[in-house]
Enzyme design. Structure first.
Site, PDB file in Angstrom:
ATOM      1  N   ASP A 148     -51.788  79.626  14.458  1.00 55.95           N
ATOM      2  CA  ASP A 148     -51.365  80.677  13.729  1.00 55.95           C
ATOM      3  C   ASP A 148     -52.555  80.948  12.452  1.00 55.95           C
ATOM      4  OD1 ASP A 148     -48.999  81.339  14.840  1.00 55.95           O
ATOM      5  OD2 ASP A 148     -47.587  80.430  13.558  1.00 55.95           O
ATOM      6  N   ARG A 183     -53.973  87.003  21.860  1.00 49.56           N
ATOM      7  CA  ARG A 183     -54.425  86.938  20.200  1.00 49.56           C
ATOM      8  C   ARG A 183     -55.905  86.746  20.077  1.00 49.56           C
ATOM      9  NH1 ARG A 183     -50.376  84.367  16.285  1.00 49.56           N
ATOM     10  NH2 ARG A 183     -49.075  86.285  16.647  1.00 49.56           N
ATOM     11  N   SER A 222     -46.079  74.573  24.446  1.00 44.92           N
ATOM     12  CA  SER A 222     -45.537  75.153  23.415  1.00 44.92           C
ATOM     13  C   SER A 222     -44.712  74.083  22.737  1.00 44.92           C
ATOM     14  CB  SER A 222     -44.514  76.235  23.726  1.00 44.92           C
ATOM     15  OG  SER A 222     -43.620  76.626  22.612  1.00 44.92           O
ATOM     16  N   SER A 223     -44.941  73.713  21.568  1.00 44.72           N
ATOM     17  CA  SER A 223     -44.063  72.802  20.724  1.00 44.72           C
ATOM     18  C   SER A 223     -42.599  73.215  20.888  1.00 44.72           C
ATOM     19  CB  SER A 223     -44.622  72.619  19.199  1.00 44.72           C
ATOM     20  OG  SER A 223     -44.558  73.699  18.525  1.00 44.72           O
ATOM     21  N   ARG A 249     -49.794  89.391  12.801  1.00 39.47           N
ATOM     22  CA  ARG A 249     -50.835  88.676  12.419  1.00 39.47           C
ATOM     23  C   ARG A 249     -52.176  89.341  12.491  1.00 39.47           C
ATOM     24  NH1 ARG A 249     -48.387  84.456  10.592  1.00 39.47           N
ATOM     25  NH2 ARG A 249     -46.752  83.481  11.645  1.00 39.47           N
ATOM     26  N   LYS A 253     -42.073  91.587  11.527  1.00 37.35           N
ATOM     27  CA  LYS A 253     -41.582  90.614  12.311  1.00 37.35           C
ATOM     28  C   LYS A 253     -41.846  89.345  11.271  1.00 37.35           C
ATOM     29  CE  LYS A 253     -43.245  87.710  16.303  1.00 37.35           C
ATOM     30  NZ  LYS A 253     -41.800  87.439  16.795  1.00 37.35           N
TER      31      LYS A 253
END
Length: 414
Positions: free
Chosen positions: A301, A332, A159-160, A373, A399
């Site tokens: 994303d 996702r 994770s960045s 999303r 969100k």
């Protein structure tokens, strides 16, 4: 909340909303500075409000007026604090190292799937540098001790947000510090957003061959005023709708933005959509769409809106490098595939992505899986379905995009 989405084309001109990613970063820097800062942010969302709420719990003050948030920085906090992160992964992962560097005992409250999302290897590195972390309950995280400077070794492909959190925190230690990546950074554009925000507030994270160096003596200084630019991640849903439905123009986007998701324009061009931009905005219009390959490592994303385009394109589109989507607000990869299949689409889950074959979409019932999303994906899919979509969990858009359904209604043809 259940919502019925009628099969109507989407088109027209949409004003982009404020970038959630940039807002988090500017608000945190402003709260750590010595003087107040005005942040121009035309609207917020549940995630941005979570960061404001947590910074307020640490002692920062905020006032809002006419699209401007004035941030009055925290004094050195003391005592025990409780930080309610809502479901915001950015809020938790950015502020956990900051709390450690401030030496504040704090309990983080986690909601929804956030409690299940991983914190390793950030957890281990923080404990190696003076913090004590624990999980008192399934939905809380406890941080005690004080984070020290020094050398941090961390993977770049988990994770960045872990790296950004350390970049925010290490200037507060007063010591020379280095972040060394043990693997190539993915979502690197988000790290660049963090570095740019830090520079606006006087912190220079120096690039090294293996990561970044934060010199001792660094401190946050207010830039006076900063503006949150338009959000490419959320604008991508409208731009993708323009590729599959009716022409769409999105205003307020910065073509030179550091937001990696501006790549949506080039990907839509590769699909065959008509894409142009001028001083009035970014324009996308439908054309004959064909399947392509998409490397999602730096643009995770974008996968949900691009999946809608793939479902309307001739042939089979392959999306790869997206395995980290399994640990988002939903799995996702699974929830995107489920949404497409629910309306008659063809989607296959692979080890690190999706294969989507274009087909006629009929409508059906989609569960958002409490994922903003996925809810927005259902919204734009409705524009190309022959029958209505029934969406369960439509409120998930709070969100990141609270006004999404109002905008969809406004830009759907009757």
């Amino acid at each position: 909340m259940e919502l019925t989405l009628s099969p109507r084309p989407i088109g027209g001109t949409v004003a982009s909303i404020a970038s959630k990613s940039q807002a988090h970063r500017l608000l945190i820097c402003a709260a750590l500075a010595w003087q107040s800062t005005k942040i121009i942010c035309t609207e917020t969302s549940a995630d941005i409000d979570a960061t404001i709420r947590c910074l307020a719990a640490l002692g920062a003050d905020f006032s809002r007026m006419n699209g401007t948030i004035t941030v009055y920085p925290m004094e050195l906090p003391h005592g025990d604090r409780e930080l309610d992160c809502g479901e915001s992964g950015s809020t938790l992962r950015f502020l956990l190292p900051v709390v450690g560097a401030l030496g504040v005992g704090a309990t983080f409250r986690l909601h929804g799937r956030l409690a299940e999302r991983p914190l390793s290897p950030l957890w281990e590195e923080m404990e190696r540098h003076g913090c004590r972390l624990s999980r008192p309950t399934a939905d809380t995280l406890r941080c005690e001790g004080r984070l020290s400077g020094g050398t941090y070794q961390i993977a770049g492909d988990v994770s960045s947000q872990f790296i950004s959190g350390l970049l925010f925190a290490l200037p507060l230690t007063g010591e020379d510090s280095d972040i060394m990546l043990t693997s190539k950074a993915e979502s690197a554009g988000y790290i660049e957003l963090t570095i740019h925000a830090l520079r606006q507030f006087g912190i220079d994270a120096e690039r090294t061959p293996s990561g970044w160096h934060i010199p001792s003596g660094s401190f946050y200084a207010s830039c006076g005023k900063a503006e949150v630019e338009g959000d490419w991640s959320n604008a991508a849903f409208w731009l993708c709708a323009g590729a599959i439905s009716s022409p769409v123009t999105v205003t307020g986007l910065n073509p030179a933005s550091l937001q990696a998701d501006r790549e949506v324009l080039e990907i839509l061009r590769r699909f065959g959509a008509e894409v142009t931009s001028d001083e009035f905005g970014v324009h996308v219009a439908p054309s004959a769409l064909h399947a392509i390959e998409i490397d999602a490592r730096n643009i995770p994303d974008l996968v949900p809106p691009l999946a809608a385009v793939a479902a309307c394109a001739k042939g089979t589109t392959t999306i790869f490098g997206a395995e980290r989507l399994r640990i988002k607000e939903s799995d996702r990869l699974q929830s995107v595939a489920n949404a497409l299949r629910a309306v008659g689409g063809q989607a296959e889950i692979t080890s690190d992505g999706l294969k989507i074959t274009g087909s006629a979409l009929r409508g059906g019932t989609i569960d958002s899986s409490n994922d903003h999303r996925i809810a927005m994906l259902a919204g734009i899919l409705s524009s190309v379905c022959s029958q209505p979509i029934t969406l369960h969990g439509a409120e998930a858009v709070q969100k990141s995009y609270p006004n999404f359904w109002e905008e969809l209604k406004r830009h759907s043809a009757t």
